[in-house]
Design an enzyme around this catalytic site. Sequence first.
Site, PDB file in Angstrom:
ATOM      1  N   LYS A   5      -2.237  -8.295  -7.159  1.00 36.79           N
ATOM      2  CA  LYS A   5      -2.133  -9.722  -7.504  1.00 36.79           C
ATOM      3  C   LYS A   5      -1.744 -10.529  -6.256  1.00 36.79           C
ATOM      4  CE  LYS A   5       2.181 -10.227  -6.661  1.00 36.79           C
ATOM      5  NZ  LYS A   5       2.662 -11.226  -5.703  1.00 36.79           N
ATOM      6  N   ALA A  17       0.831  -1.202   0.000  1.00 34.08           N
ATOM      7  CA  ALA A  17       0.000   0.000   0.000  1.00 34.08           C
ATOM      8  C   ALA A  17       0.867   1.253   0.000  1.00 34.08           C
ATOM      9  CB  ALA A  17      -0.932  -0.002   1.202  1.00 34.08           C
ATOM     10  N   ARG A  40       4.081 -18.636   4.593  1.00 36.13           N
ATOM     11  CA  ARG A  40       4.019 -20.007   5.103  1.00 36.13           C
ATOM     12  C   ARG A  40       2.686 -20.381   5.739  1.00 36.13           C
ATOM     13  NH1 ARG A  40       9.300 -21.709   8.479  1.00 36.13           N
ATOM     14  NH2 ARG A  40       7.939 -23.511   8.763  1.00 36.13           N
ATOM     15  N   ASP A  83       2.038 -16.377  -4.488  1.00 36.08           N
ATOM     16  CA  ASP A  83       2.699 -15.104  -4.233  1.00 36.08           C
ATOM     17  C   ASP A  83       3.769 -14.786  -5.272  1.00 36.08           C
ATOM     18  OD1 ASP A  83       4.615 -13.134  -2.623  1.00 36.08           O
ATOM     19  OD2 ASP A  83       2.687 -13.166  -1.622  1.00 36.08           O
ATOM     20  N   HIS A  86      -8.368 -10.561  -0.536  1.00 34.00           N
ATOM     21  CA  HIS A  86      -8.700  -9.812  -1.746  1.00 34.00           C
ATOM     22  C   HIS A  86     -10.173  -9.939  -2.125  1.00 34.00           C
ATOM     23  CE1 HIS A  86      -4.327  -9.561  -3.488  1.00 34.00           C
ATOM     24  NE2 HIS A  86      -4.514  -8.828  -2.397  1.00 34.00           N
ATOM     25  N   SER A 115      -8.601   1.032   6.820  1.00 36.93           N
ATOM     26  CA  SER A 115      -7.966  -0.099   7.490  1.00 36.93           C
ATOM     27  C   SER A 115      -8.950  -0.661   8.498  1.00 36.93           C
ATOM     28  CB  SER A 115      -6.685   0.356   8.198  1.00 36.93           C
ATOM     29  OG  SER A 115      -6.136  -0.669   8.992  1.00 36.93           O
ATOM     30  N   ARG A 116      -8.684  -1.857   8.986  1.00 32.24           N
ATOM     31  CA  ARG A 116      -9.511  -2.414  10.049  1.00 32.24           C
ATOM     32  C   ARG A 116      -9.188  -1.759  11.391  1.00 32.24           C
ATOM     33  NH1 ARG A 116      -9.426  -8.758   8.057  1.00 32.24           N
ATOM     34  NH2 ARG A 116     -11.411  -8.679   6.959  1.00 32.24           N
TER      35      ARG A 116
END
Length: 330
Positions: free
Chosen positions: A97, A16, A167, A178, A79, A36-37
């Site tokens: 992406k 971001a 992970r 990723d 996403h 944002s949360r």
Amino acid sequence: MTQKIRWGILATGGIAADFTQDLQLLPDAEVVAVGSRSQDSAQAFADRFGIARAHGSWAELAADDGVDIIYVATPHHAHYEATALCLEAGRAVLCEKPFTLDAASSRALTELARKNGTFLMEGMWMRCNPAIRKLLDLVAEGAIGEVGTVHADFAFPGDFAPTHRLRDPALGGGALLDLGVYPVSFAHLLLGSPSTVSAWASLTPEGVDANTALLLGYDSGALATLSCGITSATPGRAFVGGSAGRIEVPPLFLRPDSFSLYRGTGDDVEPEVFRIPYTGIGFVHEAEEAMRCLREGLVESPLMRWQDTVEVMEILDTARAQIGVVYPGE
């Protein structure tokens, strides 16, 4: 829409920040809001970049009528939720992406955007990179003849904790989604969807892929050899072989500023070197494309079509099924 395009940024992490930094290079773009949360996180990000409005929830950002388009910069497991929320609010979206965790959810988002008549685009910066676009033009013109071979690799080692996003299965972890999305997208740009996909991987104790190889086969006889990983370093190069020559893309192939074209197949062929720098960190060009589409009233970009996004996700789905990576809820 002739005035500045007003951007909202959804999430406040590193991507971001990088994207916002690049937006500040565009005189016809203005970052007006961040969501944002956490209100504290949103406010800190707003203070850092001089953004007028900080929203303590994604829903508040999506409801902000002073925003023309929202850049979704969450980790990719979120996403779908974030993008769907924005589309339902009638807000245009550029989503980082990989678009989602699987093809079904990617398809669902494109169908939602189509139903609502709302612009939607995957933020795959490689497809908007000036050097990559020139490379594709040369291939289309027949500079290397018929493409028969594509190779690309992207991997780097790291001491990633089990809870790290690379992970953690709950975060859509693993190298494939990723990092592998780049080699797969590069092959798709040149050859389209394959007829066969073969994948092999070593898995982490958490059950995500640590080192993955893919072989894509095409009805034309062409093939693509691709790899990605989080346990060892690779050059990050790409190669396109044709019946009348080849193109070599230096590291990092996903954000190149040059490539070499060899017209001919002999050992003595001298390369033509194309140097085409990108702007800023590299996000500028996808932002420019999204803004061009908004001004022209398009709901999807011809550089990053919905079909392309879904087809790449279908390849990743097939590969993930073969290597045995399963995410929670699947």
